[in-house]
Motif scaffolding. Structure first.
Motif, mmCIF file in Angstrom:
data_model
loop_
_atom_site.group_PDB
_atom_site.id
_atom_site.type_symbol
_atom_site.label_atom_id
_atom_site.label_comp_id
_atom_site.label_asym_id
_atom_site.label_seq_id
_atom_site.Cartn_x
_atom_site.Cartn_y
_atom_site.Cartn_z
ATOM 1 N N PRO A 38 0.792 -1.233 0.000
ATOM 2 C CA PRO A 38 0.000 0.000 0.000
ATOM 3 C C PRO A 38 0.826 1.286 0.000
ATOM 4 O O PRO A 38 0.305 2.351 -0.307
ATOM 5 C CB PRO A 38 -0.832 -0.107 1.274
ATOM 6 N N CYS A 39 2.101 1.202 0.331
ATOM 7 C CA CYS A 39 2.932 2.410 0.392
ATOM 8 C C CYS A 39 3.667 2.616 -0.933
ATOM 9 O O CYS A 39 4.050 1.655 -1.585
ATOM 10 C CB CYS A 39 3.953 2.293 1.524
ATOM 11 N N ALA A 49 -3.801 4.144 10.849
ATOM 12 C CA ALA A 49 -4.573 5.220 11.460
ATOM 13 C C ALA A 49 -5.882 4.638 11.995
ATOM 14 O O ALA A 49 -6.283 3.546 11.602
ATOM 15 C CB ALA A 49 -4.844 6.311 10.428
ATOM 16 N N PRO A 50 -6.575 5.363 12.872
ATOM 17 C CA PRO A 50 -7.850 4.868 13.394
ATOM 18 C C PRO A 50 -8.875 4.558 12.295
ATOM 19 O O PRO A 50 -9.716 3.686 12.466
ATOM 20 C CB PRO A 50 -8.337 6.013 14.289
ATOM 21 N N ASP A 51 -8.788 5.267 11.167
ATOM 22 C CA ASP A 51 -9.743 5.003 10.083
ATOM 23 C C ASP A 51 -9.340 3.816 9.216
ATOM 24 O O ASP A 51 -10.001 3.496 8.241
ATOM 25 C CB ASP A 51 -9.932 6.253 9.214
ATOM 26 N N GLY A 52 -8.232 3.146 9.566
ATOM 27 C CA GLY A 52 -7.791 1.978 8.804
ATOM 28 C C GLY A 52 -6.804 2.287 7.697
ATOM 29 O O GLY A 52 -6.272 1.384 7.085
ATOM 30 N N SER A 53 -6.547 3.568 7.429
ATOM 31 C CA SER A 53 -5.569 3.907 6.400
ATOM 32 C C SER A 53 -4.159 3.580 6.902
ATOM 33 O O SER A 53 -3.923 3.461 8.100
ATOM 34 C CB SER A 53 -5.679 5.383 6.002
ATOM 35 N N VAL A 54 -3.238 3.431 5.978
ATOM 36 C CA VAL A 54 -1.878 3.013 6.298
ATOM 37 C C VAL A 54 -0.968 4.221 6.446
ATOM 38 O O VAL A 54 -1.026 5.147 5.645
ATOM 39 C CB VAL A 54 -1.342 2.098 5.165
ATOM 40 N N PHE A 55 -0.143 4.221 7.501
ATOM 41 C CA PHE A 55 0.922 5.210 7.633
ATOM 42 C C PHE A 55 2.131 4.679 6.891
ATOM 43 O O PHE A 55 2.496 3.516 7.052
ATOM 44 C CB PHE A 55 1.318 5.417 9.098
#
Length: 124
Positions: A38-39, A49-55
């Motif tokens: 994903p990166c 992140a809390p919304d499920g997105s990837v850092f």
């Protein structure tokens, strides 16, 4: 559900599965790759992140990550990555060598009277 009919075994999907709306066309290989990696190149997954997105975090200088690697790798002998977030390592120019054995951030001049063949990091 499993059915046996005339000696053959068959599988019958439950009604809720058989009537599901399936999205077509199927995802492209590029879309599938985003699920696995994903990166962007030069960065690695660093939590959610809390919304499920990837850092995503940049690879350190001297390291790189291409499209299909899961982690950052050190630049090999004779190569360098001078900036964080590199997708590839650059080849050291002629008459230079990588400053370190691996994970090099720069190239240095070969000492006078020595050779630095391409792909090596130490003078001969």
């Amino acid at each position: 559900t499993t059915q046996i009919l005339n000696g053959s075994v068959g599988v019958v999907a439950p009604v809720e599965v058989a009537t599901m709306n399936l999205d077509y066309p199927m995802p492209t290989w590029a879309e599938k790759a985003l699920l696995l990696y994903p990166c962007p190149q030069g960065t690695v997954e660093d939590g959610f992140a809390p919304d499920g997105s990837v850092f995503c975090s940049a690879c350190d200088a001297g390291r790189y990550r291409d499209s299909f690697a899961l982690s950052c790798s050190p630049c090999g002998p004779g190569r360098f990555a001078d900036n964080p977030g590199s997708a590839v390592c650059q080849k050291c120019p002629p008459t230079t060598r990588s400053a370190d054995q691996s994970a090099s951030r720069s190239c240095i001049q070969c000492p006078a009277g020595t050779l630095c063949p391409s792909g090596t990091s130490m003078p001969l």
